[in-house]
Each structure stands twice: as C-alpha cells, then as structure tokens.
Design an enzyme around this catalytic site. Structure first.
Site, PDB file in Angstrom:
ATOM      1  N   ALA A  72      29.508  39.531  49.780  1.00  0.00           N
ATOM      2  CA  ALA A  72      29.498  37.463  50.450  1.00  0.00           C
ATOM      3  C   ALA A  72      28.317  37.499  49.128  1.00  0.00           C
ATOM      4  O   ALA A  72      27.115  37.972  48.990  1.00  0.00           O
ATOM      5  CB  ALA A  72      28.594  37.094  51.280  1.00  0.00           C
ATOM      6  N   GLU A 105      39.262  45.622  55.175  1.00  0.00           N
ATOM      7  CA  GLU A 105      40.198  44.851  55.515  1.00  0.00           C
ATOM      8  C   GLU A 105      39.698  43.419  54.804  1.00  0.00           C
ATOM      9  O   GLU A 105      38.576  43.381  54.518  1.00  0.00           O
ATOM     10  CB  GLU A 105      40.411  45.328  57.046  1.00  0.00           C
ATOM     11  CG  GLU A 105      40.524  45.678  57.391  1.00  0.00           C
ATOM     12  CD  GLU A 105      39.407  47.156  58.112  1.00  0.00           C
ATOM     13  OE1 GLU A 105      38.059  46.219  57.896  1.00  0.00           O
ATOM     14  OE2 GLU A 105      39.693  48.451  57.599  1.00  0.00           O
ATOM     15  N   TYR A 117      38.193  42.267  44.916  1.00  0.00           N
ATOM     16  CA  TYR A 117      39.070  44.001  44.819  1.00  0.00           C
ATOM     17  C   TYR A 117      40.033  44.192  43.965  1.00  0.00           C
ATOM     18  O   TYR A 117      39.824  44.948  43.289  1.00  0.00           O
ATOM     19  CB  TYR A 117      39.594  43.752  46.230  1.00  0.00           C
ATOM     20  CG  TYR A 117      37.913  43.721  47.308  1.00  0.00           C
ATOM     21  CD1 TYR A 117      37.105  44.095  46.710  1.00  0.00           C
ATOM     22  CD2 TYR A 117      38.382  43.154  47.929  1.00  0.00           C
ATOM     23  CE1 TYR A 117      36.055  44.057  47.580  1.00  0.00           C
ATOM     24  CE2 TYR A 117      37.175  42.765  49.188  1.00  0.00           C
ATOM     25  CZ  TYR A 117      35.941  43.414  49.257  1.00  0.00           C
ATOM     26  OH  TYR A 117      35.016  42.765  50.123  1.00  0.00           O
TER      27      TYR A 117
HETATM   28  C1  LIG Z   1      34.424  36.786  47.303  1.00  0.00           C
HETATM   29  C2  LIG Z   1      33.332  36.506  46.640  1.00  0.00           C
HETATM   30  C3  LIG Z   1      32.284  37.399  47.108  1.00  0.00           C
HETATM   31  C4  LIG Z   1      33.305  36.395  45.275  1.00  0.00           C
HETATM   32  O1  LIG Z   1      31.856  36.226  45.214  1.00  0.00           O
HETATM   33  P1  LIG Z   1      31.255  36.066  42.797  1.00  0.00           P
HETATM   34  O2  LIG Z   1      30.399  36.827  43.052  1.00  0.00           O
HETATM   35  O3  LIG Z   1      31.937  34.068  43.205  1.00  0.00           O
HETATM   36  O4  LIG Z   1      32.625  36.233  42.400  1.00  0.00           O
HETATM   37  P2  LIG Z   1      32.470  37.284  40.554  1.00  0.00           P
HETATM   38  O5  LIG Z   1      31.578  35.917  40.033  1.00  0.00           O
HETATM   39  O6  LIG Z   1      32.085  38.257  40.339  1.00  0.00           O
HETATM   40  O7  LIG Z   1      33.777  37.466  40.115  1.00  0.00           O
HETATM   41  C5  LIG Z   1      34.627  38.236  40.235  1.00  0.00           C
HETATM   42  C6  LIG Z   1      36.013  37.438  40.841  1.00  0.00           C
HETATM   43  O8  LIG Z   1      36.136  37.628  41.664  1.00  0.00           O
HETATM   44  C7  LIG Z   1      37.852  36.759  41.347  1.00  0.00           C
HETATM   45  N1  LIG Z   1      36.728  35.967  42.115  1.00  0.00           N
HETATM   46  C8  LIG Z   1      35.720  35.471  42.675  1.00  0.00           C
HETATM   47  N2  LIG Z   1      36.162  33.910  42.932  1.00  0.00           N
HETATM   48  C9  LIG Z   1      36.848  33.882  43.141  1.00  0.00           C
HETATM   49  C10 LIG Z   1      38.667  32.352  43.486  1.00  0.00           C
HETATM   50  N3  LIG Z   1      37.582  31.281  43.895  1.00  0.00           N
HETATM   51  N4  LIG Z   1      39.124  32.552  42.309  1.00  0.00           N
HETATM   52  C11 LIG Z   1      39.931  33.116  42.395  1.00  0.00           C
HETATM   53  N5  LIG Z   1      39.690  34.216  42.084  1.00  0.00           N
HETATM   54  C12 LIG Z   1      37.921  34.922  42.061  1.00  0.00           C
HETATM   55  C13 LIG Z   1      38.026  37.220  40.353  1.00  0.00           C
HETATM   56  O9  LIG Z   1      38.664  37.752  40.317  1.00  0.00           O
HETATM   57  C14 LIG Z   1      36.938  37.172  39.789  1.00  0.00           C
HETATM   58  O10 LIG Z   1      36.287  37.460  37.955  1.00  0.00           O
HETATM   59  P3  LIG Z   1      36.979  36.509  36.852  1.00  0.00           P
HETATM   60  O11 LIG Z   1      35.796  35.619  36.785  1.00  0.00           O
HETATM   61  O12 LIG Z   1      36.518  37.294  35.800  1.00  0.00           O
HETATM   62  O13 LIG Z   1      38.063  35.209  37.456  1.00  0.00           O
HETATM   63  C15 LIG Z   1      32.843  35.161  47.358  1.00  0.00           C
HETATM   64  O14 LIG Z   1      33.479  33.654  46.837  1.00  0.00           O
HETATM   65  C16 LIG Z   1      32.127  35.052  48.793  1.00  0.00           C
HETATM   66  O15 LIG Z   1      30.663  34.912  49.091  1.00  0.00           O
HETATM   67  N6  LIG Z   1      33.367  34.804  49.493  1.00  0.00           N
HETATM   68  C17 LIG Z   1      33.375  34.386  51.200  1.00  0.00           C
HETATM   69  C18 LIG Z   1      32.805  35.575  51.451  1.00  0.00           C
HETATM   70  C19 LIG Z   1      34.640  36.464  51.704  1.00  0.00           C
HETATM   71  O16 LIG Z   1      35.394  36.264  51.901  1.00  0.00           O
HETATM   72  N7  LIG Z   1      34.105  38.001  50.802  1.00  0.00           N
HETATM   73  C20 LIG Z   1      35.288  39.004  51.484  1.00  0.00           C
HETATM   74  C21 LIG Z   1      35.239  39.296  52.710  1.00  0.00           C
HETATM   75  S1  LIG Z   1      36.529  40.878  53.167  1.00  0.00           S
END
Ligand SMILES: CC(C)(COP(=O)(O)OP(=O)(O)OC[C@H]1O[C@@H](n2cnc3c(N)ncnc32)[C@H](O)[C@@H]1OP(=O)(O)O)[C@@H](O)C(=O)NCCC(=O)NCCS
Length: 148
Positions: A72, A105, A117
């Site tokens: 997260a 998951e 992922y």
């Molecule tokens: C999923 C999450 C952890 C991503 O964190 P983040 O720091 O914003 O991700 P990053 O900036 O490192 O992005 C890495 C890759 O993730 C994907 N990604 C991240 N946010 C995205 C979005 N809003 N839509 C589509 N792809 C996304 C992309 O592939 C991205 O690569 P790119 O920037 O080259 O396109 C964040 O959105 C989050 O905390 N979500 C809520 C919690 C959650 O759902 N956790 C997963 C539980 S299984």
C-alpha cells in the site's frame, strides 16, 4: 523527494495502521503489525521520505515460498514508482532467502495493483471465487517465480 526503502520498525506501526485504514475495508491492526515485526516468518519494508512513511510492503515466507500480505502507498504519494521499489525490495529479500516464488491474492477489479504486479513479473496462476468480502469479489492469484 528522496525516498528510501528500509525494514519496518515498531515506531512505524501507527502510520502503518493509518495507511491500512486509508486503503482497505479490513485493515491490519496495531496488534497484527506488532506480531509480524516480532516473528521472523514476516518481512516488512517501508518507503520513507525521511520524515513520513509513504508506503509499505509485507511478506510472509515458509521454506522457499513467499506470500505477499499487503502492498500500500498513501494516495498523495502514488504514481511515483514507490510500489515498484517496494516490490524490488521483496525481490532482493527473495534472492537473499532463496525463495522459489512469491505469490499473492488481489481483487480482480483492482486495476492499479494487478498492473503493478504484472509489470513486476507476477503472472496469473489462479482465481478464487468470492474470496473477498465487503464487497464480495473474486481473487486473482498472481505469482512470480525465481529461477535457481
Ligand atoms: C497499487 C498501489 C500500491 C500502487 O502504488 P504506486 O506507488 O502508485 O505504484 P507505482 O507508482 O510504483 O506504479 C508502478 C506500476 O503500477 C501500475 N499502476 C500503479 N497505479 C496505477 C493506476 N492507477 N492505474 C493503472 N496502473 C497503475 C503501473 O503498471 C505502474 O507502472 P507505470 O508507472 O510504469 O505505468 C497503490 O495504488 C495503492 O496503495 N493502492 C491501494 C492499496 C492496494 O490496493 N494494494 C494492493 C493490495 S493487493
């Protein structure tokens, strides 16, 4: 903003709980984090800008198997590559611990997480109907294999 990735410590727990509450309908509690920090089968990494926690990733491992507990990032810090760096920390942990794979998951509708992922080498290896509650939803199982 200079972001570092480091192992979590007990002082991080209040912010980790706040992050969980901001992201999930069934958030990890303070007691769960305390337990995970005291038990060697867990590995928790935080992303920090020096002052504040920006995100975290957790893993549990047994023998050569790793399972992500959660990843997260606070909404204000998203789309800056922090989750990519947290998963890289898990890759390093997998190499140091000779893990064969890391699996997880994820809600099938969670496009940001599924994309994250997939970008980092995790592939769909299964699906569990109605795995999640609140709201009810299927889980995708995604796995990254490490060659010997
Ligand atoms: C999923 C999450 C952890 C991503 O964190 P983040 O720091 O914003 O991700 P990053 O900036 O490192 O992005 C890495 C890759 O993730 C994907 N990604 C991240 N946010 C995205 C979005 N809003 N839509 C589509 N792809 C996304 C992309 O592939 C991205 O690569 P790119 O920037 O080259 O396109 C964040 O959105 C989050 O905390 N979500 C809520 C919690 C959650 O759902 N956790 C997963 C539980 S299984």
């Amino acid at each position: 903003m200079a972001v570092t990735i480091r192992p979590a410590s007990p002082a991080d727990i209040p912010e980790l709980v706040r992050l969980e509450q901001a992201c999930f309908s069934l958030p990890h509690t303070e007691e769960q984090f305390l337990h995970e920090l005291q038990d060697d089968v867990y590995a928790l990494f935080v992303a920090s800008d020096g002052d504040a926690i920006l995100g975290y990733a957790g893993l549990t491992h047994i023998l050569d198997e790793g399972y992500i507990t959660n990843v997260a990032v606070f909404s204000h810090a998203r789309r800056q590559g922090i989750a990519d760096r947290l998963l890289a920390a898990l890759d390093n942990f997998a190499a140091a611990s000779a893990l064969s794979f890391i699996s997880l998951e994820v809600r099938q509708s969670n496009t940001p997480a599924v994309s994250l992922y997939a970008k980092n080498g995790y592939r769909k290896t299964g699906e569990i109907p109605n795995y999640y509650t609140d709201p009810k939803e299927n889980a995708l199982i995604m796995t990254k294999y490490y060659s010997a």
